[in-house]
Write a protein that holds these residues in place. Sequence first.
Motif, short mmCIF file in Angstrom:
data_model
loop_
_atom_site.label_atom_id
_atom_site.label_comp_id
_atom_site.label_asym_id
_atom_site.label_seq_id
_atom_site.Cartn_x
_atom_site.Cartn_y
_atom_site.Cartn_z
N PRO A 240 49.60 13.05 45.22
CA PRO A 240 50.03 14.33 46.02
C PRO A 240 49.90 15.72 44.95
N VAL A 241 50.32 15.35 43.58
CA VAL A 241 50.29 16.63 42.75
C VAL A 241 48.78 17.06 42.71
N MET A 242 47.75 16.11 42.95
CA MET A 242 46.42 16.55 42.80
C MET A 242 46.14 17.70 43.90
N PHE A 243 46.77 17.72 44.79
CA PHE A 243 46.51 18.86 45.92
C PHE A 243 46.83 20.22 45.13
N GLN A 244 48.10 20.02 44.40
CA GLN A 244 48.52 21.28 43.92
C GLN A 244 47.65 21.94 42.80
N HIS A 245 47.10 20.91 42.10
CA HIS A 245 45.90 21.33 41.30
C HIS A 245 44.81 22.11 41.85
N VAL A 246 44.33 21.33 42.62
CA VAL A 246 43.14 22.11 43.52
C VAL A 246 43.47 23.17 44.25
N PHE A 247 44.63 23.23 44.95
CA PHE A 247 44.89 24.46 45.64
C PHE A 247 45.18 25.59 44.61
N TRP A 248 45.79 25.36 43.36
CA TRP A 248 46.08 26.51 42.65
C TRP A 248 44.86 26.87 41.84
N PHE A 249 43.93 26.04 41.67
CA PHE A 249 42.73 26.43 41.28
C PHE A 249 41.97 27.59 42.16
N PHE A 250 42.12 27.29 43.49
CA PHE A 250 41.91 28.50 44.12
C PHE A 250 43.04 29.52 44.02
N GLY A 251 44.19 29.49 44.07
CA GLY A 251 45.33 30.14 44.43
C GLY A 251 45.52 31.29 43.30
N HIS A 252 44.97 30.72 42.14
CA HIS A 252 45.50 31.83 41.00
C HIS A 252 44.39 32.91 41.16
N PRO A 253 42.97 32.65 41.22
CA PRO A 253 42.11 33.58 41.45
C PRO A 253 42.30 34.55 42.51
N GLU A 254 42.95 33.82 43.72
CA GLU A 254 43.33 34.44 44.87
C GLU A 254 44.35 35.63 44.48
N VAL A 255 45.31 35.54 43.59
CA VAL A 255 46.15 36.30 43.19
C VAL A 255 45.25 37.84 42.72
N TYR A 256 44.39 37.47 41.89
CA TYR A 256 43.66 38.54 41.30
C TYR A 256 42.76 39.18 42.43
N ILE A 257 42.23 38.21 43.43
CA ILE A 257 41.46 39.03 44.63
C ILE A 257 42.45 39.99 45.30
N MET A 258 43.64 39.76 45.40
CA MET A 258 44.47 40.64 45.97
C MET A 258 44.85 41.66 45.03
N ILE A 259 44.60 41.68 43.71
CA ILE A 259 45.03 42.73 42.78
C ILE A 259 43.92 43.73 42.39
N LEU A 260 42.74 43.12 41.98
CA LEU A 260 41.91 43.66 41.18
C LEU A 260 41.19 44.95 42.14
N PRO A 261 41.03 44.70 43.57
CA PRO A 261 40.39 46.20 44.14
C PRO A 261 41.76 47.15 44.27
N ALA A 262 43.04 46.62 44.18
CA ALA A 262 44.14 47.71 44.18
C ALA A 262 44.09 48.36 42.51
N PHE A 263 43.62 47.74 41.33
CA PHE A 263 43.16 48.43 40.41
C PHE A 263 42.27 49.56 40.28
N GLY A 264 41.18 49.08 41.35
CA GLY A 264 40.10 49.79 41.51
C GLY A 264 40.34 51.23 42.10
N ILE A 265 41.17 51.26 43.03
CA ILE A 265 41.70 52.31 43.86
C ILE A 265 42.46 53.30 43.16
N VAL A 266 43.45 52.52 42.26
CA VAL A 266 44.25 53.46 41.40
C VAL A 266 43.44 54.02 40.23
N SER A 267 42.48 53.32 40.04
CA SER A 267 41.45 54.14 38.77
C SER A 267 40.52 55.18 39.50
#
Lengths: 525, 292
Positions: A240-267
Amino acid sequence: MTEIALPQHHEHEHPSGITRWLFTTNHKDIGTLYLLFAVSMLFIGGSFAMVVRLELFQPGLQFVSPHFFNQMTTMHALVMIFGAVMPAFVGLANWMIPMMIGAPDMALPRLNNWSFWLLPFAFTLLLSTLFMPGGAPSGGWTMYPPLVLQTGMAFPFLIFAVHLMGISSVMGAINVITTVFNMRAPGMTYHKLPLFVWTWVVTAFLLIAAMPVLAGAVTMLLTDKYFGTSFFNAAGGGDPVMFQHVFWFFGHPEVYIMILPAFGIVSQIVPTFARKPLFGYTSMIYAVASIAFLSFIVWAHHMFTVGMPLAGELFFMYSTVLIAVPTGVKVFNWVATMWRGSMSFETPMLWALCFIILFSIGGFSGLMLGLAPADFQYQDTYFVVAHFHYVLVTGAVFAIIAGVYFWLPKWTGRMYDERLGKLHFWLSTISVNLLFFPQHFLGLAGMPRRIPDYAVQYAEWNMLSSIGAFLFGASQLIFVYVVVRAMSGHGEKATDQVWEGARGLEWTLSSPPPYHSFNEPPKVP
Amino acid sequence: MNTSVSHYYVPASSHWPLVGSLGLFALTGGSALALSGHLGLGSFGMGIGFVVFVIMLCGWFGAVIGESQGGRYNDQVDVSFRWGMAWFILSEVMFFAAFFGALFYVRQFAVPWLGGSGDKALAHEFLWPSFVATWPLLQLPDAGQFTVAKQAMAAAGLPAVNTLILLSSGATVTWAHWGLKAGNRRQLVRGLWLTVGLGALFLGLQAHEYWDAYTLMNLRLTSGIYGSTFFMLTGFHGAHVLIGAIMLSVVLARSRRGHFTPTHHFAFEAASWYWHFVDVVWLGLFVTVYLL
């Protein structure tokens, strides 16, 4: 296709009525659709959060059952992430990128339409689960097995909704990246691209690389539940822990998907209102690229307490803390841009400034969480909730709102009401801190997240937090009023440049811009 | 062919994306209904959704082919298509990466831990002390829940033949491309026939292998983690071979009608890129699923 026009001649039609929105290939129309969809999801997801804060207003079970409470936390996250924040950024990209790079439209306009029109159907699938026997998904948006496999009828709807959202995101990302690579006006070299465009290119790359991994992860969940596979079942040799690995391999880039364009707007905003070019333009690009790279090798910091070899804990701790370096570069560059600038504080600038300060608070609490030994204490407490809401609400959402105020005069040709904009800003900023700052204290004192009840010692901060939540939610009604007023043609007429310090191709177009931005490639200064 | 970028090409509004969304909505909603026990309504939705989706593919691609043949695309459109296809293939690579990742994780960590080695050996001690970690994993920690496979799939035999077939098909599609670039339509069409034929042969043999697995070897999706990873990886790969073969068949039909010129044949290249991608995934599969 309904008509065949002459070669080398694109359609100068300007369709009207409902089919304009259903069949559109116009980047501005599609951008508007995305933004309207995002704001409606913001209110739906926000209402779920209101239920959560209402229940947590006082200790004890007051209004909803624990099961329904869990549905609300789960659906709040899914709707806000996939329905509000991500589509809002895609909407801004659709509106602004072609105008910023001197293109007539997005590179693949029909695909662009499809990216959008998958979303209402995906969310129909997801939101319909609220009315099903067993209710909506309630195992958390992270869908960890084995808990999520106990979901009732909602389960396959959740999985397929995630699939459709993923297809939509990937197609949208392919479109953005292709547009920037191939549709830039002659002379618009990579080192002249506005930062918003750059951050979106990197975000698009993250989306293309991360979203399919989520699709794979939820597909394995589906087959585990219905087709007898044992990916996440130790009895069959899975984990079951394997799901967490696969999920967060997506999930952490997802965090930056939601913040990098914000950096762009502020810039975009900070140089405009500091009336100075962005400090450290090139280093900003490299910082974004470094953050994107690091985002793929930090995922297990979401699972320090789940158990992992010591070398893993150390590796993921160090790589996580390393992200502070490029992020620090960005924050210092924004500050240096303002240094000795000729500053003015219109509404977009207020939101952007507040973004820099409050996002940094979220970043600092992120550093605390990134330290494995400390995280053993913070894991699954309200400290984590406070952390990611500082990053996502006062980070991503504040930047989106800043962007809307910044570009609304360009889109509609009308200035918004500055007084109401500032009122919206101050109410939101005060209430959002009242909402989330006490959650740091609650978390450090040990209050667990995702639980509808709590010990009485947490009562005061929870009540304050709930009051902040209701105020913050109500403040957003001002935002809707301001935007609707500008859209319906009220307010002072905006000039083409809109802001005194605004630079770039998008500000050379009329306000509102023509239906097709550039029919001929513009001259790039 | 227009080579200047002084005029841009922007397609007119189109109903196909919305048709595609409706199709996918019916397909996924129907599947969800069927899986949650509403088989009748669910199958109906799936059927309608599938048909609508296929109609959309034919209509949309048909429109694009018509525009392309009408000479309405300039070089810029061609490059956009190329970038679009390249990034799409990367997204497919990442989809497979999730399943390869699962396979590697299970082989490297999960199964050895269940067998009592490493940092997380407690499950072994308290749950299944007699479990022995092996790969391919046939003896499961708790066999009672599963269909126990009698043997694993060997790399020699059909899988090795299939590897040869798929590698040859990569060569034949390149041979067809040489023909296309030399303006030799006969070589182009023959090369594509060979490629599609080899693809079909691959799928036939794969189906035969599955049949053997299910009947003779008792190796199924439900045979624990070995069966799960085996069928999910080879199954998704097979589905992609099918998609690639359909793409190549369309390209073949268009080649016979003389749609492509030595300089202007993006559709051919897109299909062949996809075919090579499927080929490379198979090599990864052959090594990590069958051989090692």
